[in-house]
Structures are given as C-alpha cells and as structure tokens.
Scaffold this motif. Sequence first.
Motif, PDB file in Angstrom:
ATOM      1  N   GLY A   8      -6.312  15.743 -12.043  1.00 14.58           N
ATOM      2  CA  GLY A   8      -7.026  15.340 -13.251  1.00 14.58           C
ATOM      3  C   GLY A   8      -7.401  16.454 -14.191  1.00 14.58           C
ATOM      4  O   GLY A   8      -8.102  16.221 -15.178  1.00 14.58           O
ATOM      5  N   ASN A  43      -5.841   5.714  -9.082  1.00 16.28           N
ATOM      6  CA  ASN A  43      -6.093   7.150  -9.204  1.00 16.28           C
ATOM      7  C   ASN A  43      -6.206   7.797  -7.832  1.00 16.28           C
ATOM      8  O   ASN A  43      -5.841   8.960  -7.655  1.00 16.28           O
ATOM      9  CB  ASN A  43      -7.365   7.410 -10.014  1.00 16.28           C
ATOM     10  N   LYS A  90     -12.044  14.154 -11.061  1.00 14.07           N
ATOM     11  CA  LYS A  90     -12.474  13.940 -12.445  1.00 14.07           C
ATOM     12  C   LYS A  90     -12.229  12.514 -12.936  1.00 14.07           C
ATOM     13  O   LYS A  90     -13.078  11.917 -13.599  1.00 14.07           O
ATOM     14  CB  LYS A  90     -11.740  14.941 -13.341  1.00 14.07           C
ATOM     15  N   MET A  91     -11.076  11.923 -12.617  1.00 23.23           N
ATOM     16  CA  MET A  91     -10.703  10.620 -13.154  1.00 23.23           C
ATOM     17  C   MET A  91     -11.093   9.461 -12.242  1.00 23.23           C
ATOM     18  O   MET A  91     -10.773   8.306 -12.531  1.00 23.23           O
ATOM     19  CB  MET A  91      -9.181  10.583 -13.403  1.00 23.23           C
TER      20      MET A  91
END
Length: 649
Positions: free
Chosen positions: A273, A370, A427-428
């Motif tokens: 990410g 993700n 992060k995502m």
Amino acid sequence: MDQGWHMYSQKHPADGIGVPATITFEANPNVDYKGSVAEIGKLLDKYSELFAQQEKYYENQVTFKQKLKLKNPKETTVKFTAETQVCDAEKCLPPDWVEFSVKLTPKVTEEIKEETKPEESVSTTPEELAAKGDTATVTSIPEPQVNDSVQLEKDQLTEEASISATDKEEEKSSLWGIFLKGVAGGLLALVMPCIFPMIPLTVSLFTKQSNNRSQGIFKAGVYGLSIIVIFVGLAFLASRFLGQSALNEFSTNPWVNVGFFVVFVVFAISFFGAFEITLPSKWANYTDKQADRGGYLGIFFMALTLVLISFSCTVPIIAGLMGEAVRTGNYWSLVIGSLGFSLALAIPFVLFAIFPSWLTSLPKSGGWMNTVKVCIGFLELAFAFKFLSNADLVWQAHWLEREVFLAIWIAIFGLMGYYLLGKFRMKMDAPEDRLSVGRLFFAILTFSFVMYMIPGLWGAPVKLLSGLTPPIHYAESPNGVGKASTGGSGTTSELIEGQKYGPHQIPAFLDIADAIEHSKKVKKPILIDFTGHACANCRKVEEIVWPNPKIKNMLMDDVVLVSLYVDENTKLPESEQKYSPALGRKLRTVGNKWTAFEIEKYQNNAQPYYIIVDEDLNNYNEPLGAIYDVDAYYDWMKKGIDAYHAAKK
C-alpha cells in the motif's frame, strides 16, 4: 571432408533439413567485395530418401572463393565468418560457426588464421594479388571436424533416441508445472481489488446488451478469448525478443537475478500500500473509447482496457512467470505460463455469462480483497530473496547463506501470520473487529510453515523447500551444527588436490581433467555432474536423493564425482579463451567452458545432467536428468558402475 560425410552447398534449400554453407564478410571501408562467394568442386544434386528432400552438397572437398579489392594501398584486416553443416547417411552434426581474420597488404600475401584457434589456418591463393597488386582470394575453410561422440554403434544410437524421448518427457512435465503455476496466478489475480469487482459488472453488461441469452454467452466468450490472445501474444513477443539462448544465460546471470530481486521488492512494497504501479491513464482512456464502438472489435478493446487497468495487480504475477521462464531457460515457459494465467482469468467471465444466477453467490467486494493483495506482497518479498540468493550463489559471495536465507523467510512468513491474525493492519486495510474463519485457517497454515523452517537453521533438510533455499553445503555449518565431516564408510573424508566438499560433505572435483587423473589412479568410473550454482532442480536432487545412505556411499566410495558448474564466473586464463562454435563466441569463464563441453560432447544444455564415464569419456549408461526417485537413481548408478568394471576386466 572425412569419408562418408558431406557438406551442404550455399545453394542447398534454406527451408529444408540441413544448413546451407554461409560465408559472411564484415563491412570494411577499405574493401570492395567483387561478386558473391564462389564454390569450386563437384556439386551433387540428389534426392535424399532419409530426409525426403532434394539436396545440394559436396563430398570429399570443396573450395570457397571470394574476390575482393583494396581501395587504398595500405594494410587491411578482413574479417568473416563461415557456418557449415556436415551429415552422413544417417545423421547430421550440429552446425559449426567459425570466425576468421585475414591481414592483407597490396603486394604481400599474409596467412589467414582463425582469431581464436591459431592451430587451424585458412590458405590464400595469390594469383589475382600478384597480377594486380590489390586483390586477394580466400580459397578454403577448415575441414569440418567429426565429433567422436557421433561414432556410435546402432544400439547406442537407439539408446540416444530413448534419452532424447526422456528429455522431451521431462520438458513436457516441466511445462505442465509452469502452466499450473500460471493457472494459480490467474486465480489469485481474480480475487484482487483490480479485477474482482469487474466480473459482475462486465457479465451484466453483456447479458443486458444482448438480444438473447446465447448472444450474451457468445460475447462473453469473445471477451474471454480476447483476454487470452492479449496475454499470450505479449508473452510470445517477449519470448521472441529474449530468445532461447538469452533465457539460458539470464537464468544464471547474477545481475539479471539482482534485477528481479529489486523488481519483486518494489512490487511487494506496492502491494503493501505504499504506492500503486499504474500505466499512463491515457492508455486506458483510449482503449475505453475504442470499446464504445461496439461489435467484436469493441469487445476486444474492452478486454484490453481490463488488462491495462488491472496492471498493478497482474504485472507482479506475470513478472513471477517471467522469472520462472528465466530460471528454467525454457523458450516456451513464459508463453505456457501466460496461457494458464489468462485462461484462469478469462473462464469465469464466460461461466458467469452461462450461469448468471451464480453472480448472487459471489462474496461482496470488501476488505478481504486487500488482505489477499497484502499476502501476495509477502510472497513477492519472500521470492525476491530467492533471486538474490541465485546471484549470491553464482558469485559465491556467501552473503546469503542457508541460515540467513531461512531466517529472512521465517521473519517474512511470521509477520504474514501475525497480519492474518489481525495483530496489525496495512495502509489500505479496512478496520475489522472480528477474525474470520478463513483468515484463522490461513494463519494456522502460515505458522505451521514457519515452524517447519525453524529446524533448518540447525541443519535440518527441510525437503519441501528443496531448490528454493541455498544448498545445505552453502551454510555456516555445512554438515549441520556440531557434526563432523564423514566419508561414505563412516571415516573422516579428506580432500585431495582439486576437490572441494559438495552437498552433504561429499568430495567433488571441479575440473574434468583432475577427475580423469584421479580415476586412472583409483580405477573407478567418473560421475560427471553438469550443474549450476543457481540450478533449482540440481539442488532438489542433491537434497532429496543424495542424502540417502546407499546413494551417498556410492557417491563417496564407488565413483569419482566431478561437478561442472555451467554458471561459474571465474575468468579463464587467456590461453584458454578460445572460440566455441557451440556458444558462437569466445569462452571467457569457467562456466562457458563447461557449457560448451556439455553441448559439444553430449548435445545437451540442461542441468542437472549426470553421466557415468571412464577416463577416456566413454559412456557406461544413458545420461540422466533431474530425477527425485532414490531407487531409480540407485539403479542407474549401479548399472553404470557395474558396466564400467565389467569392461575393465
């Protein structure tokens, strides 16, 4: 030419069996070439029943002439190459490619010599030179040498044919494995954020825009076929660009492996990410506009748009397939892998068009996609170190020995397990309060894998990773922590000059000449092991088969083992840097020398490749490739050893 052999003429059909003679002169600003290369000899034009073709060739002798003119009265060096092929009534030798250089002066005839083979020479005829003072004629090229390896009895030829069939079966099996890896990569790509949401959207578009159900299915089929054509077409172009020889060299080139290490690390960071790798947006915008045209061309551009916008998700997997192609050195690996990848990617679009009700059973898009992407990032990072290990093995730098490599993998997969348990987020990632059953299941598998690797730090074989980790002997404790080096009969094994400790502390020579000398002294056959520092299949044989007591004892007590590393980067002495027709260039490294030896003597360029021979390099059983069956390997060795001793009685 030797009796019974013939050389093909320049006029021999280029599309037939047999390579026409080709003599090519290098451009020179001081030279005008007058006409083409002439042939002087008795040209035979006959029909071959064996090859079912009309052939043009010479027997016994042929002279090739090229007239040239010097533009200025100064000494000039003319360079040219000659490619020829010789055959007899049953078989042909590989084409021979030789480079020459001739130094010319206006009034003096100089000898012509091969650049890297001073013992062979090319003569000149000085008639025109004497008459005009400015021309020279090249009148002959070296006689083709008949390789002693083709002087075989009929039963040996039959055996050689069976070996070829075995090699083809092994290659076929390898390609099937690459195809399945491509399929697995395509299935992984399907559940990534770049592609998964597109499935219901695209299928619904086809069904709604079609007049009937069969038309919608057909359009989805065209869409899926377009995806396959795009990926396979690009892979084919890449393979054509690289070529077979380039792939073979790339597989052992340390800098290429370092390059793949960097690329995989960048992909891993992207999947975590930190940033997103995308193609220029105008490319996708252009193809999207073309898709609005409708019709089958519009469907093709829809597929191309999917390929472009999913670039950030698919390119790391495609890069992995390219890495596999480089590792194996197989020309078709990338094409076959891309076929499997694109099939797995395309078929769901067709299936959901046939059975639209299945769309309701698809899981909803969400944070789990993700999670898949981040886990692939961990895998990318782990395999990046495999490429770095290949480079380290070729350089023999000992930066990434077995313990260090395993420690890195343990850390990577340990972190992956903690991530799956939700102990930290990337992060995502979307916030999740509860741990799903799927994540728990994969976390258990990941930690089990970590536990399996840990004993490898102290010398355990970890056979599931054979070919991925550095070999056992490439370690701080080559024979395991606290273990001494023992011979096949249990006594301490002492090295003699020219030997080194190989896998499992088995002494091995590194030069065929040293092995031959030792074989004469101890009256034992030689086991030639064509191998490579970065050869994964070689490591698998050494870690699965060679540790078996009955195999190890035979390797240490019954044969003289010589391991010839085709990717050894040590520079050859200047005196040995000669031109090799097999490689089409000068031999510069020890690895070049053993590669050329394998090709010229055994018409093979694969590793591992095992042969049992005597001090005169006579074979005592058929050569053997990668095999992981201990009993089969034992039977093969015993057959060769017994045949050797029977012949020497």
